[in-house]
Write an enzyme that holds these catalytic residues in place. Structure first.
Site, PDB file in Angstrom:
ATOM      1  N   LYS A 281      -3.603  -6.415  11.423  1.00  0.00           N
ATOM      2  CA  LYS A 281      -2.205  -6.190  11.802  1.00  0.00           C
ATOM      3  C   LYS A 281      -1.949  -6.789  13.178  1.00  0.00           C
ATOM      4  CE  LYS A 281      -1.228  -2.021   9.166  1.00  0.00           C
ATOM      5  NZ  LYS A 281      -0.217  -2.613   8.269  1.00  0.00           N
TER       6      LYS A 281
ATOM      7  N   ASP B  32      -4.489  -6.006   3.828  1.00  0.00           N
ATOM      8  CA  ASP B  32      -3.623  -4.975   4.415  1.00  0.00           C
ATOM      9  C   ASP B  32      -2.830  -4.226   3.341  1.00  0.00           C
ATOM     10  OD1 ASP B  32      -2.514  -3.444   6.368  1.00  0.00           O
ATOM     11  OD2 ASP B  32      -1.093  -4.975   7.075  1.00  0.00           O
TER      12      ASP B  32
ATOM     13  N   ARG C 257      -2.615   0.602  -2.152  1.00  0.00           N
ATOM     14  CA  ARG C 257      -2.489   0.533  -3.620  1.00  0.00           C
ATOM     15  C   ARG C 257      -3.856   0.395  -4.274  1.00  0.00           C
ATOM     16  NH1 ARG C 257       1.397  -4.558  -3.131  1.00  0.00           N
ATOM     17  NH2 ARG C 257       1.829  -3.439  -1.199  1.00  0.00           N
TER      18      ARG C 257
HETATM   19  N1  BES Z   1       0.002   1.377   5.671  1.00  0.00           N
HETATM   20  C1  BES Z   1       0.739   0.190   5.458  1.00  0.00           C
HETATM   21  C2  BES Z   1       2.213   0.468   5.176  1.00  0.00           C
HETATM   22  C3  BES Z   1       3.013   0.989   6.312  1.00  0.00           C
HETATM   23  C4  BES Z   1       3.635   0.123   7.175  1.00  0.00           C
HETATM   24  C5  BES Z   1       3.181   2.331   6.458  1.00  0.00           C
HETATM   25  C6  BES Z   1       4.406   0.622   8.182  1.00  0.00           C
HETATM   26  C7  BES Z   1       3.948   2.824   7.465  1.00  0.00           C
HETATM   27  C8  BES Z   1       4.552   1.985   8.321  1.00  0.00           C
HETATM   28  C9  BES Z   1       0.208  -0.578   4.258  1.00  0.00           C
HETATM   29  O1  BES Z   1      -1.140  -0.457   4.033  1.00  0.00           O
HETATM   30  C10 BES Z   1       0.495  -2.020   4.540  1.00  0.00           C
HETATM   31  O2  BES Z   1      -0.030  -2.524   5.486  1.00  0.00           O
HETATM   32  N2  BES Z   1       1.341  -2.609   3.698  1.00  0.00           N
HETATM   33  C11 BES Z   1       1.729  -3.943   3.859  1.00  0.00           C
HETATM   34  C12 BES Z   1       1.726  -4.576   2.484  1.00  0.00           C
HETATM   35  C13 BES Z   1       1.770  -6.065   2.499  1.00  0.00           C
HETATM   36  C14 BES Z   1       0.545  -6.633   3.138  1.00  0.00           C
HETATM   37  C15 BES Z   1       1.896  -6.555   1.066  1.00  0.00           C
HETATM   38  C16 BES Z   1       3.133  -3.962   4.459  1.00  0.00           C
HETATM   39  O3  BES Z   1       3.919  -3.065   4.171  1.00  0.00           O
HETATM   40  O4  BES Z   1       3.411  -4.839   5.239  1.00  0.00           O
HETATM   41 ZN    ZN Z   2      -1.995   1.351   4.738  1.00  0.00          ZN
HETATM   42 ZN    ZN Z   3      -2.285  -1.860   5.145  1.00  0.00          ZN
END
Ligand code: BES
Ligand code: ZN
Ligand code: ZN
Length: 480
Positions: free
Chosen positions: A263, A332, A336
């Site tokens: 991230k 990331d 899922r």
């Molecule tokens: N834990 C995150 C989602 C998230 C983001 C929760 C912001 C709370 C606040 C999840 O694991 C993630 O990183 N999702 C990505 C998915 C993408 C890489 C397809 C996202 O939402 O950017």
């Molecule tokens: Zn996550």
């Molecule tokens: Zn994630």
């Protein structure tokens, strides 16, 4: 916080301090003429004010047995029950600063939603996570006991609200814990401890057992971290023959760095990425006390998502517990992956319903903002029940469509499915469709509670995870 329920009339209550909610014209919500007589001069003089939020603190109020009264101004009229949540939370915070450790409040004359909100404002306003505050001055004071004046027939209801508030505050504790303390092993330890305390049968699968089961997508996330994964199972069986069998699945990524797709912003927020697991564990702690008539099984896959030499590479292909192969194009999108195996595992219980909770996508927060949660699934009546109840309790969920055409966004060239959508848009729905592929043969609802991570502190919520949906889902379970 200890609760005492008394049947006495408001004017006879001998509390150190009594909180009385009143509209700006001086009418007490409890309809107490004695209280209104005390307030009247302050309404006439203008001291009580016209609008929501003012208050009047009166010592030795005439005609009332209480030593002190705090009148809280609700404005011209009570439009929403949630105003009472704010009002009592603020009243309490004002009183604790005066050094009170106990307060009293009457629920007589309030309708059920109002009474509940008035109680919850105090139960939630009183919440603070102080584990790592070593200086007494920086610890907010806490209320030790609350006296509620209420009719006898309210007792069961209040006990249920109390269990739900405690469950919510338990979930909040998990969300507040720093990720160096709350790793998957610690999460499992806490689940075992709560299991003992609240009458649940808790089973923990360790790394070897998770591997042996064949939970390949869960292991793909876990393998990059020095912290071992745990698969947590908490099982509640009622005393009577269960009406239904329900599985609750909760994402518990104790820290989501993104993995090799590291991230680039807001990483510190990701200590809250176990919010789904926290919600589920919090719900479980309340089931015995709310006399839930169903068998409820919590399944909480817990991992840490880290980059390392052992970590999954973007484009790796792994086999899930279901046998479906997954191309991991973005490390990331790990939630899922662990949820997929847990959803497959849920099928073993032949559940009537499966509900899952996950801080799954930033896209859901983009779509619905920082306070509204997403819900989708294959059983419309259950979705409707969640949406309706959630708005009544002011923890709003809103439905998103599992639109078939978007399934092709998850196509993989090498495996059965990709964990990353090929579109920049509609990410919350794409994630829901990914889960749908694994939520086989049962009625299922998916709750994307990513918004829970972003909550700013307000009158009755702490900053960060709020125990999203705990109250809503317990209510929904009761009426299923
Ligand atoms: N834990 C995150 C989602 C998230 C983001 C929760 C912001 C709370 C606040 C999840 O694991 C993630 O990183 N999702 C990505 C998915 C993408 C890489 C397809 C996202 O939402 O950017
Ligand atoms: Zn996550
Ligand atoms: Zn994630």
């Amino acid at each position: 916080m200890k609760i005492e329920i008394m049947g006495s009339a408001l004017n006879e209550c001998k509390a150190r301090c009594l909180v009385i909610l009143a509209t700006s014209d001086g009418k007490s919500l409890n309809g107490s003429k004695e209280a209104e007589a005390v307030l009247e001069p302050f309404v006439k003089s203008g001291e009580f004010g016209e609008s929501f939020g003012g208050s009047m603190y009166v010592t030795d109020p005439k005609g009332l047995a209480a030593e002190r009264v705090l009148f809280y101004n609700l404005g011209k009229e009570v439009k929403k029950a949630n105003d009472l949540r704010k009002a009592t939370a603020r009243s309490w915070k004002g009183l604790r600063d005066k050094g009170f450790k106990t307060v009293a409040m009457s629920l007589n004359g309030l309708d059920e939603a109002q009474a509940r909100a008035a109680y919850e404002g105090i139960a939630f306003g009183n919440y603070a996570y102080t584990e790592f505050k070593t200086e007494d001055d920086s610890k907010p004071k806490k209320l030790e006991s609350l006296t509620l004046l209420a009719a006898d027939e309210m007792k069961d209801k209040i006990a249920s609200w109390e269990a739900q508030a405690r469950g919510t505050n338990h979930a909040r504790d998990l969300c507040q814990m720093p990720p160096n303390i709350l790793n998957p092993i610690k999460f499992a330890d806490i689940a075992v401890e709560w299991g003992k305390e609240y009458g649940l049968k808790t089973t923990i699968l360790n790394r070897e057992e998770i591997e042996e089961e064949g939970m390949g997508t869960m292991m793909a996330v876990a393998q990059g971290s020095a912290a071992q994964p745990r698969f947590i199972i908490m099982d509640y069986t009622p005393d009577t023959t269960p009406k239904k069998t329900i599985c609750l699945v909760g994402k518990a990524v104790t820290f989501d760095s993104g993995g090799l797709n590291i991230k680039t912003s807001m990483m510190h927020e990701m200590k809250g990425d176990m919010g789904g697991g926290a919600t589920v564990a919090g719900i479980m702690t309340a089931l015995r006390d709310v006399k839930c008539p169903h068998r409820v099984i919590a399944l909480i896959p817990s991992v840490e998502n880290m980059p390392s030499a052992m970590a999954t590479r973007p484009s790796d292909v792994v086999k899930s517990l279901s046998g479906i192969t997954v191309e991991i194009n973005n490390t990331d999108a790990e939630g899922r992956l662990i949820m997929a195996d847990a959803l497959t595992y849920a099928g073993r219980y032949k559940p009537d319903f499966v509900m899952d909770f996950a801080t799954l996508t930033g896209a859901c927060v983009v779509a619905l903002g920082p306070k509204v949660f997403g819900v989708m699934g294959n059983h419309q009546p259950l979705i409707d029940a969640i949406v309706k109840t959630s708005w009544e309790l002011h923890e709003p969920f809103w439905q998103l469509p599992l639109f078939d055409d978007y399934k092709e966004l998850l196509k993989s060239s090498t495996a059965d499915i990709s964990n990353m959508s090929s579109s920049r848009y509609g990410g919350a729905i794409a994630a829901g469709l990914f889960l749908e592929r694994f939520a086989r043969d049962y009625q299922w609802v998916h709750c994307d509670i990513a918004a829970g991570i972003f909550d700013k502190a307000d009158d009755y919520n702490p900053v960060g995870g709020v125990g999203a949906g705990v109250r809503t889902i317990i209510e929904v379970l009761e009426n299923l």
